[in-house]
Design a protein around this motif. Structure first.
Motif, PDB file in Angstrom:
ATOM      1  N   ALA A  48       8.543   0.638 -55.704  1.00  0.00           N
ATOM      2  CA  ALA A  48       8.946  -0.325 -54.679  1.00  0.00           C
ATOM      3  C   ALA A  48       9.774  -1.403 -55.348  1.00  0.00           C
ATOM      4  O   ALA A  48       9.360  -1.978 -56.360  1.00  0.00           O
ATOM      5  N   ARG A  49      10.961  -1.667 -54.791  1.00  0.00           N
ATOM      6  CA  ARG A  49      11.825  -2.711 -55.337  1.00  0.00           C
ATOM      7  C   ARG A  49      12.871  -3.080 -54.304  1.00  0.00           C
ATOM      8  O   ARG A  49      13.132  -2.326 -53.373  1.00  0.00           O
ATOM      9  N   PHE A  50      13.453  -4.241 -54.461  1.00  0.00           N
ATOM     10  CA  PHE A  50      14.557  -4.666 -53.617  1.00  0.00           C
ATOM     11  C   PHE A  50      15.854  -4.221 -54.268  1.00  0.00           C
ATOM     12  O   PHE A  50      16.002  -4.314 -55.493  1.00  0.00           O
ATOM     13  N   VAL A  51      16.795  -3.746 -53.454  1.00  0.00           N
ATOM     14  CA  VAL A  51      18.115  -3.366 -53.957  1.00  0.00           C
ATOM     15  C   VAL A  51      19.170  -3.916 -53.001  1.00  0.00           C
ATOM     16  O   VAL A  51      18.910  -4.100 -51.816  1.00  0.00           O
ATOM     17  N   ALA A  52      20.348  -4.149 -53.524  1.00  0.00           N
ATOM     18  CA  ALA A  52      21.470  -4.566 -52.671  1.00  0.00           C
ATOM     19  C   ALA A  52      21.848  -3.405 -51.748  1.00  0.00           C
ATOM     20  O   ALA A  52      21.764  -2.236 -52.147  1.00  0.00           O
ATOM     21  N   LEU A  53      22.248  -3.731 -50.524  1.00  0.00           N
ATOM     22  CA  LEU A  53      22.588  -2.679 -49.571  1.00  0.00           C
ATOM     23  C   LEU A  53      23.744  -1.807 -50.034  1.00  0.00           C
ATOM     24  O   LEU A  53      23.849  -0.652 -49.636  1.00  0.00           O
ATOM     25  N   ASP A  54      24.603  -2.340 -50.890  1.00  0.00           N
ATOM     26  CA  ASP A  54      25.717  -1.533 -51.389  1.00  0.00           C
ATOM     27  C   ASP A  54      25.367  -0.817 -52.695  1.00  0.00           C
ATOM     28  O   ASP A  54      26.233  -0.222 -53.335  1.00  0.00           O
ATOM     29  N   ARG A  55      24.098  -0.833 -53.073  1.00  0.00           N
ATOM     30  CA  ARG A  55      23.649  -0.163 -54.309  1.00  0.00           C
ATOM     31  C   ARG A  55      22.370   0.638 -54.062  1.00  0.00           C
ATOM     32  O   ARG A  55      21.448   0.626 -54.867  1.00  0.00           O
ATOM     33  N   LEU A  56      22.343   1.327 -52.939  1.00  0.00           N
ATOM     34  CA  LEU A  56      21.164   2.119 -52.597  1.00  0.00           C
ATOM     35  C   LEU A  56      20.991   3.277 -53.571  1.00  0.00           C
ATOM     36  O   LEU A  56      21.973   3.842 -54.053  1.00  0.00           O
ATOM     37  N   PRO A  57      19.760   3.659 -53.851  1.00  0.00           N
ATOM     38  CA  PRO A  57      19.523   4.810 -54.728  1.00  0.00           C
ATOM     39  C   PRO A  57      20.130   6.079 -54.136  1.00  0.00           C
ATOM     40  O   PRO A  57      20.190   6.224 -52.905  1.00  0.00           O
ATOM     41  N   PRO A  58      20.586   6.997 -54.976  1.00  0.00           N
ATOM     42  CA  PRO A  58      21.196   8.245 -54.480  1.00  0.00           C
ATOM     43  C   PRO A  58      20.289   9.036 -53.547  1.00  0.00           C
ATOM     44  O   PRO A  58      20.771   9.716 -52.648  1.00  0.00           O
ATOM     45  N   ALA A  59      18.988   8.941 -53.717  1.00  0.00           N
ATOM     46  CA  ALA A  59      18.055   9.721 -52.896  1.00  0.00           C
ATOM     47  C   ALA A  59      17.769   9.095 -51.531  1.00  0.00           C
ATOM     48  O   ALA A  59      16.966   9.622 -50.768  1.00  0.00           O
ATOM     49  N   THR A  60      18.436   7.985 -51.195  1.00  0.00           N
ATOM     50  CA  THR A  60      18.230   7.358 -49.888  1.00  0.00           C
ATOM     51  C   THR A  60      18.614   8.348 -48.796  1.00  0.00           C
ATOM     52  O   THR A  60      19.691   8.939 -48.828  1.00  0.00           O
ATOM     53  N   SER A  61      17.733   8.527 -47.826  1.00  0.00           N
ATOM     54  CA  SER A  61      17.952   9.554 -46.792  1.00  0.00           C
ATOM     55  C   SER A  61      19.160   9.221 -45.917  1.00  0.00           C
ATOM     56  O   SER A  61      19.500   8.047 -45.724  1.00  0.00           O
ATOM     57  N   PRO A  62      19.789  10.242 -45.360  1.00  0.00           N
ATOM     58  CA  PRO A  62      20.908  10.006 -44.443  1.00  0.00           C
ATOM     59  C   PRO A  62      20.509   9.133 -43.250  1.00  0.00           C
ATOM     60  O   PRO A  62      21.280   8.271 -42.825  1.00  0.00           O
TER      61      PRO A  62
END
Length: 81
Positions: A48-62
């Motif tokens: 669990a972590r915060f990320v910038a919306l323009d730096r989402l992890p590659p595995a983020t679902s469609p």
């Protein structure tokens, strides 16, 4: 509850129904404010972590990417998950 954060200024953004994976789910998306950083509690989450919306992890679902695009205004909401 799973990341040990206190949320304030909570508001409902949208509701969605999904029948993916052979099950019926109701998804509710909220926006709120938190203090602190997420800390894992229990065994349900691996990370669990915060990320910038323009730096989402590659595995983020469609589907998650579509909801974020709607949130920032670069996609019109179509009611689907």
């Amino acid at each position: 509850e799973e990341v040990d954060l206190h949320v304030t200024d909570l508001r409902l953004l949208s509701q969605h129904a999904s029948s993916a994976e052979g099950k019926r789910d109701s998804i509710h998306l909220f926006e709120g404010r938190v203090d602190g950083v997420p800390r894992l509690r229990g065994i349900e989450l691996e990370e669990a972590r915060f990320v910038a919306l323009d730096r989402l992890p590659p595995a983020t679902s469609p589907a998650t990417r579509r909801r974020i695009d709607e949130y920032v205004g670069i996609r019109e909401a179509d009611g689907s998950w």
